[in-house]
Design an enzyme around this catalytic site. Structure first.
Site, PDB file in Angstrom:
ATOM      1  N   GLY A 201       0.825  -0.982  -0.180  1.00  0.00           N
ATOM      2  CA  GLY A 201      -0.074  -0.066   0.048  1.00  0.00           C
ATOM      3  C   GLY A 201       0.716   1.300  -0.099  1.00  0.00           C
ATOM      4  O   GLY A 201       2.130   1.098   0.139  1.00  0.00           O
ATOM      5  N   GLY A 203       2.343   4.670   1.493  1.00  0.00           N
ATOM      6  CA  GLY A 203       3.050   4.990   2.780  1.00  0.00           C
ATOM      7  C   GLY A 203       2.206   5.854   3.572  1.00  0.00           C
ATOM      8  O   GLY A 203       1.843   5.651   4.601  1.00  0.00           O
ATOM      9  N   GLU A 204       1.524   7.063   2.756  1.00  0.00           N
ATOM     10  CA  GLU A 204       0.741   8.107   3.611  1.00  0.00           C
ATOM     11  C   GLU A 204      -0.482   7.500   4.109  1.00  0.00           C
ATOM     12  O   GLU A 204      -1.211   8.183   5.113  1.00  0.00           O
ATOM     13  CB  GLU A 204       0.740   9.443   2.610  1.00  0.00           C
ATOM     14  CG  GLU A 204       1.600  10.144   2.505  1.00  0.00           C
ATOM     15  CD  GLU A 204       2.631   9.708   1.337  1.00  0.00           C
ATOM     16  OE1 GLU A 204       2.388   8.840   0.866  1.00  0.00           O
ATOM     17  OE2 GLU A 204       3.742  10.168   1.097  1.00  0.00           O
ATOM     18  N   VAL A 206      -1.589   3.587   4.144  1.00  0.00           N
ATOM     19  CA  VAL A 206      -1.403   2.220   5.063  1.00  0.00           C
ATOM     20  C   VAL A 206      -0.127   2.256   6.065  1.00  0.00           C
ATOM     21  O   VAL A 206      -0.311   1.675   6.906  1.00  0.00           O
ATOM     22  CB  VAL A 206      -1.275   1.297   3.885  1.00  0.00           C
ATOM     23  CG1 VAL A 206      -0.679  -0.173   4.323  1.00  0.00           C
ATOM     24  CG2 VAL A 206      -2.413   0.911   3.024  1.00  0.00           C
ATOM     25  N   GLY A 207       0.989   2.746   5.595  1.00  0.00           N
ATOM     26  CA  GLY A 207       1.997   2.936   6.445  1.00  0.00           C
ATOM     27  C   GLY A 207       1.968   3.899   7.517  1.00  0.00           C
ATOM     28  O   GLY A 207       2.343   3.341   8.761  1.00  0.00           O
ATOM     29  N   GLU A 245      15.885   3.253  10.657  1.00  0.00           N
ATOM     30  CA  GLU A 245      17.112   3.366   9.762  1.00  0.00           C
ATOM     31  C   GLU A 245      16.880   4.352   8.593  1.00  0.00           C
ATOM     32  O   GLU A 245      16.015   4.109   7.858  1.00  0.00           O
ATOM     33  CB  GLU A 245      17.365   2.024   9.106  1.00  0.00           C
ATOM     34  CG  GLU A 245      17.503   0.909  10.130  1.00  0.00           C
ATOM     35  CD  GLU A 245      17.611  -0.434   9.601  1.00  0.00           C
ATOM     36  OE1 GLU A 245      18.415  -1.336  10.191  1.00  0.00           O
ATOM     37  OE2 GLU A 245      17.179  -0.658   8.570  1.00  0.00           O
ATOM     38  N   CYS A 279      21.645   4.279   1.113  1.00  0.00           N
ATOM     39  CA  CYS A 279      21.705   4.945   2.226  1.00  0.00           C
ATOM     40  C   CYS A 279      23.008   5.225   2.670  1.00  0.00           C
ATOM     41  O   CYS A 279      23.332   6.398   3.336  1.00  0.00           O
ATOM     42  CB  CYS A 279      20.745   4.302   3.331  1.00  0.00           C
ATOM     43  SG  CYS A 279      21.496   2.661   3.715  1.00  0.00           S
TER      44      CYS A 279
HETATM   45  P1  NAD Z   1      10.297   6.715   2.202  1.00  0.00           P
HETATM   46  O1  NAD Z   1      10.716   7.220   3.631  1.00  0.00           O
HETATM   47  O2  NAD Z   1       9.639   7.510   1.146  1.00  0.00           O
HETATM   48  O3  NAD Z   1       9.406   5.301   2.346  1.00  0.00           O
HETATM   49  C1  NAD Z   1       9.813   4.371   3.095  1.00  0.00           C
HETATM   50  C2  NAD Z   1       8.678   3.406   3.263  1.00  0.00           C
HETATM   51  O4  NAD Z   1       7.535   4.132   4.254  1.00  0.00           O
HETATM   52  C3  NAD Z   1       7.775   2.882   2.069  1.00  0.00           C
HETATM   53  O5  NAD Z   1       7.419   1.587   2.341  1.00  0.00           O
HETATM   54  C4  NAD Z   1       6.826   4.246   2.107  1.00  0.00           C
HETATM   55  O6  NAD Z   1       5.431   3.667   1.639  1.00  0.00           O
HETATM   56  C5  NAD Z   1       6.446   4.319   3.796  1.00  0.00           C
HETATM   57  N1  NAD Z   1       6.027   5.634   4.086  1.00  0.00           N
HETATM   58  C6  NAD Z   1       5.957   6.770   3.245  1.00  0.00           C
HETATM   59  N2  NAD Z   1       5.489   7.637   3.767  1.00  0.00           N
HETATM   60  C7  NAD Z   1       5.092   7.222   5.311  1.00  0.00           C
HETATM   61  C8  NAD Z   1       4.333   7.694   6.112  1.00  0.00           C
HETATM   62  N3  NAD Z   1       3.844   9.009   6.439  1.00  0.00           N
HETATM   63  N4  NAD Z   1       3.897   6.816   7.350  1.00  0.00           N
HETATM   64  C9  NAD Z   1       4.311   5.575   7.454  1.00  0.00           C
HETATM   65  N5  NAD Z   1       5.010   4.976   6.237  1.00  0.00           N
HETATM   66  C10 NAD Z   1       5.346   5.751   5.018  1.00  0.00           C
HETATM   67  O7  NAD Z   1      11.518   6.276   1.609  1.00  0.00           O
HETATM   68  P2  NAD Z   1      12.091   5.571   0.125  1.00  0.00           P
HETATM   69  O8  NAD Z   1      12.147   6.727  -0.888  1.00  0.00           O
HETATM   70  O9  NAD Z   1      11.228   4.536   0.023  1.00  0.00           O
HETATM   71  O10 NAD Z   1      13.511   5.030   0.415  1.00  0.00           O
HETATM   72  C11 NAD Z   1      14.664   5.875   0.377  1.00  0.00           C
HETATM   73  C12 NAD Z   1      15.055   6.343   1.924  1.00  0.00           C
HETATM   74  O11 NAD Z   1      15.341   5.202   2.565  1.00  0.00           O
HETATM   75  C13 NAD Z   1      16.421   7.358   1.728  1.00  0.00           C
HETATM   76  O12 NAD Z   1      16.127   8.276   2.574  1.00  0.00           O
HETATM   77  C14 NAD Z   1      17.458   5.986   2.277  1.00  0.00           C
HETATM   78  O13 NAD Z   1      18.438   6.794   2.846  1.00  0.00           O
HETATM   79  C15 NAD Z   1      16.772   5.280   3.325  1.00  0.00           C
HETATM   80  N6  NAD Z   1      17.314   4.205   3.601  1.00  0.00           N
HETATM   81  C16 NAD Z   1      17.850   3.988   4.862  1.00  0.00           C
HETATM   82  C17 NAD Z   1      18.627   2.785   5.118  1.00  0.00           C
HETATM   83  C18 NAD Z   1      19.264   2.667   6.499  1.00  0.00           C
HETATM   84  O14 NAD Z   1      19.792   1.453   6.976  1.00  0.00           O
HETATM   85  N7  NAD Z   1      19.460   3.843   7.152  1.00  0.00           N
HETATM   86  C19 NAD Z   1      18.557   1.414   4.233  1.00  0.00           C
HETATM   87  C20 NAD Z   1      17.885   1.760   2.932  1.00  0.00           C
HETATM   88  C21 NAD Z   1      17.123   2.929   2.832  1.00  0.00           C
END
Ligand code: NAD
Length: 468
Positions: A201, A203-204, A206-207, A245, A279
Site C-alpha cells: 500500500g 505510505g501516507e 497504509v504505512g 534506519e 543509504c
Molecule cells: P520513504 O521514507 O519515502 O518510504 C519508506 C517506506 O515508508 C515506504 O514503504 C513508504 O511507502 C513508507 N511511507 C512513506 N510515507 C509514510 C508515512 N507517512 N508513514 C508511514 N510510512 C510511510 O523512503 P524511500 O524513498 O522508500 O527510500 C529511500 C530512503 O530510505 C532514503 O532516505 C534512504 O537513505 C533510506 N534508507 C535507509 C537505510 C538505512 O539502513 N539507514 C536503508 C535503506 C534506505
C-alpha cells in the site's frame, strides 16, 4: 503481465479489501510489468489482528522451534534464488552482480539471526532466585523502502522471529513483485499462521495507519529521515518503541597521504553504489584543496570505466533510478547544484542517451561549498559532490557538518592516522580504505544523529520482565 491481487496474511494469499490498482513499471525499459492491488486501512486492521492472535502462541515457542523456522526460511529462499534475482532485476533495475549479492545477504540474515538467538540470554537468575526475562515485545510494524527489498524484509523478519514476535510488513509499493515471491518462499517454509503478514500500500495511507495502530508495540522503519521524524513524533505520543534506519549524506575523506590512484576510483564506487540509491553512499567527497586538479582527472578516468545500462552484464555497476519521481528528484538537485554555482565536472541534467529507462547521468560536481544544498541534502542518485579542505581538522569539521550520521569513509596510507580521523567522525559505521564491510562477523548496523535509532538485533525486539 504479473497481476498481484492478493496479499499474504495469516498464512494464506487473500484478496485485500483495498481495490485501488497501481501499475508496476520496469525502470530499465519503462514497459508495464504488471499491476498490484493496494491495501487499505481495513486490511491493516485484519493483518494486525492476525499478528496479535499469532503472538499469543508464537511468543511461547522455544529457541529450537524458532531455529527450525529460521533455517527453513533460509532454505526456502535458496530454492528460489534465481527467481528472486530475476524479479529484482526486472522490478528494481538493479545490476545483476549487486542483485545477486543482496539476495544472498538477505537469505543469510536468517542464519545470522538463528546464531544470535542461540547465543542470546533470554533468561537469567539473581542469587535470591529473582528471574530476569527478556520477552518478545509484541506485534511489530515493519515498514521498508524499495532500494533493497529482500534485505529489509528479511532482516526485520529474521530478528523479530528470533525474538518471538509476530510482524505486519508494509513493503514499498514499488517492490510488489519481489515481495510476492518472497512471501511464496515464506509460505513454503511453513511459517506458523499470522506470524508474518503483508500489507501492500501507499505510505501516507497504509504505512501511517499501521504505525499508529494501537496494537503495534514496535515500529521498525527504514526509509527517509522525513518520514522517520513523523514516526518518531507519534511513537513518542503513544510510547511505542522504534527502530529507525534513515537517510544519510556520508562523507568520504581522502587524506593528503592517500594513494589517489586507489582512493579516487573507490570514491566513485562508494558514491554510486546501488546506482546512487544507497543509504550509505559516500556522496560528499572531501579532498585536500591542492589535489583538486589531480582528483578531477582521476575521477573522469574512473567514470569512463564504470559500466552503465546493461544490467544483465556482470560488470555493470549503474542501473536506472526506481521511478519517475526519483528521476525528477535527482534532476532537481542537479539543477540546484548548477544554480548554486557548483561546477559540473561530469554529467548534468537530462537522461542518458541511448537508454530507455530512468537513467540519470552520473554526475560529479566540484567547487561545492558546505552550505550548498547538494552538500547538505540526501539526493539518492548517482551525484557526487566534491569539497576541498585546507587541513585535517577542517576535513573532520566538514565531515561532521551534517544532520546525518550513517556512514563515513577515510583513505590514507597511514592506518594509525586514518583510525584517529575515523574515531572523530560521528557516524554509525566508518570504513578505512574500503568501500564495504566484507567480513563474516555479525556487526550491528547503526546510524548516528538523524540517520537512525536502535539496531536491528534480537535485543531491540525484546523487553525486560522481572519475576521475583
Ligand atoms: P520513504 O521514507 O519515502 O518510504 C519508506 C517506506 O515508508 C515506504 O514503504 C513508504 O511507502 C513508507 N511511507 C512513506 N510515507 C509514510 C508515512 N507517512 N508513514 C508511514 N510510512 C510511510 O523512503 P524511500 O524513498 O522508500 O527510500 C529511500 C530512503 O530510505 C532514503 O532516505 C534512504 O537513505 C533510506 N534508507 C535507509 C537505510 C538505512 O539502513 N539507514 C536503508 C535503506 C534506505
Amino acid at each position: 503481465m504479473k497481476i498481484i491481487d492478493k496479499v499474504y496474511v495469516n498464512g494464506e494469499f487473500i484478496k485485500p479489501y483495498g481495490t485501488k490498482v497501481m501499475n508496476i513499471i520496469n525502470p530499465d525499459t519503462l514497459k508495464i510489468l504488471g499491476e498490484v492491488t493496494l491495501c487499505n486501512k481495513k486490511d491493516v486492521n485484519y493483518a494486525v489482528k492476525c499478528a496479535k492472535n499469532a503472538f499469543v502462541s508464537f511468543s511461547q515457542t522455544s529457541v529450537e522451534e524458532r531455529g527450525e523456522i529460521l533455517q527453513s526460511l533460509y532454505e526456502a529462499m535458496s530454492k528460489r534464488e534465481d527467481e528472486l534475482n530475476e524479479a529484482a532485476l526486472l522490478e528494481y533495475g538493479s545490476p545483476i552482480t549487486a542483485t545477486k549479492g543482496r539476495t544472498k545477504f538477505a537469505k543469510n540474515t536468517f542464519l545470522v539471526a538463528k546464531k544470535q538467538m542461540e547465543e542470546f540470554k533470554f533468561s537469567s537468575r539473581l542469587e535470591d532466585g529473582t528471574k530476569i526475562l527478556k520477552t518478545p515485545i509484541g506485534v511489530v510494524a515493519a515498514i521498508a523502502p524499495w532500494n533493497a527489498n529482500y534485505t529489509h524484509i528479511c532482516q526485520k523478519t529474521a530478528f523479530a522471529i528470533a525474538a518471538g514476535c509476530s510482524i505486519v510488513m508494509k513493503p514499498s509499493e514499488y517492490s510488489a513483485i519481489q515481495t510476492q515471491i518472497l512471501c511464496e518462499c515464506f509460505k513454503d517454509a511453513n511459517l506458523p499462521k499470522g506470524v508474518f503478514n503483508v500489507v501492500n500500500g501507499i505510505g501516507e495511507e497504509v504505512g501511517r495507519y499501521l504505525a499508529r495502530h494501537k496494537d503495534i508495540s514496535l515500529i521498525n522503519f527504514t526509509g527517509s529521515t522525513k518520514v522517520g521524524r513523523e514516526i518518531s513524533a507519534y511513537a513518542a505520543k503513544m510510547i511505542k518503541r522504534t527502530i529507525l534506519e534513515l537517510g544519510g549524506k556520508s562523507p568520504n575523506i581522502i587524506l593528503d597521504d592517500a594513494n589517489l590512484d586507489v582512493a579516487v576510483p573507490m570514491a566513485l564506487t562508494i558514491a554510486f553504489s546501488n546506482s546512487g540509491q544507497a543509504c550509505h553512499a559516500g556522496s560528499r567527497l572531501l579532498i585536500p584543496y591542492d589535489k583538486l586538479e589531480k582528483v578531477s582527472e582521476l575521477l573522469l578516468k574512473a567514470l569512463k570505466n564504470i559500466k552503465i545500462g546493461d544490467i544483465r552484464d556482470e560488470e555493470c555497476y549503474i542501473g536506472p533510478l526506481i521511478n519517475q519521481v526519483q528521476f525528477d528528484r535527482v534532476q532537481s538537485y542537479i539543477k540546484c547544484g548548477v544554480d548554486e554555482g557548483a561546477v559540473l565536472l561530469a554529467g548534468g541534467l537530462g537522461k542518458l542517451e541511448g537508454l530507455d529507462g530512468y537513467y540519470a547521468k552520473p554526475t560529479i560536481f566540484i567547487d561545492v561549498k558546505p552550505n550548498m544544498k547538494i552538500a547538505k541534502e540526501e539526493i539518492f542518485g548517482p551525484v557526487l559532490s566534491v569539497l576541498t579542505y585546507k587541513n585535517e581538522r577542517e576535513a573532520i569539521k566538514m565531515a561532521n557538518d551534517t544532520v546525518y550520521g550513517l556512514a563515513g569513509y577515510v583513505s590514507s596510507l597511514d592506518i594509525k592516522r586514518a583510525n584517529k580521523v575515523a574515531s572523530q567522525i560521528t557516524a554509525g559505521w566508518v570504513y578505512i580504505n574500503k568501500a564495504v564491510y566484507s567480513g563474516k562477523s555479525l556487526v550491528p548496523h547503526v546510524g548516528a544523529k538523524q540517520s537512525g535509532i536502535g539496531i536491528n538485533d534480537i535485543d531491540d525486539y525484546t523487553q525486560f520482565r522481572i519475576i521475583s
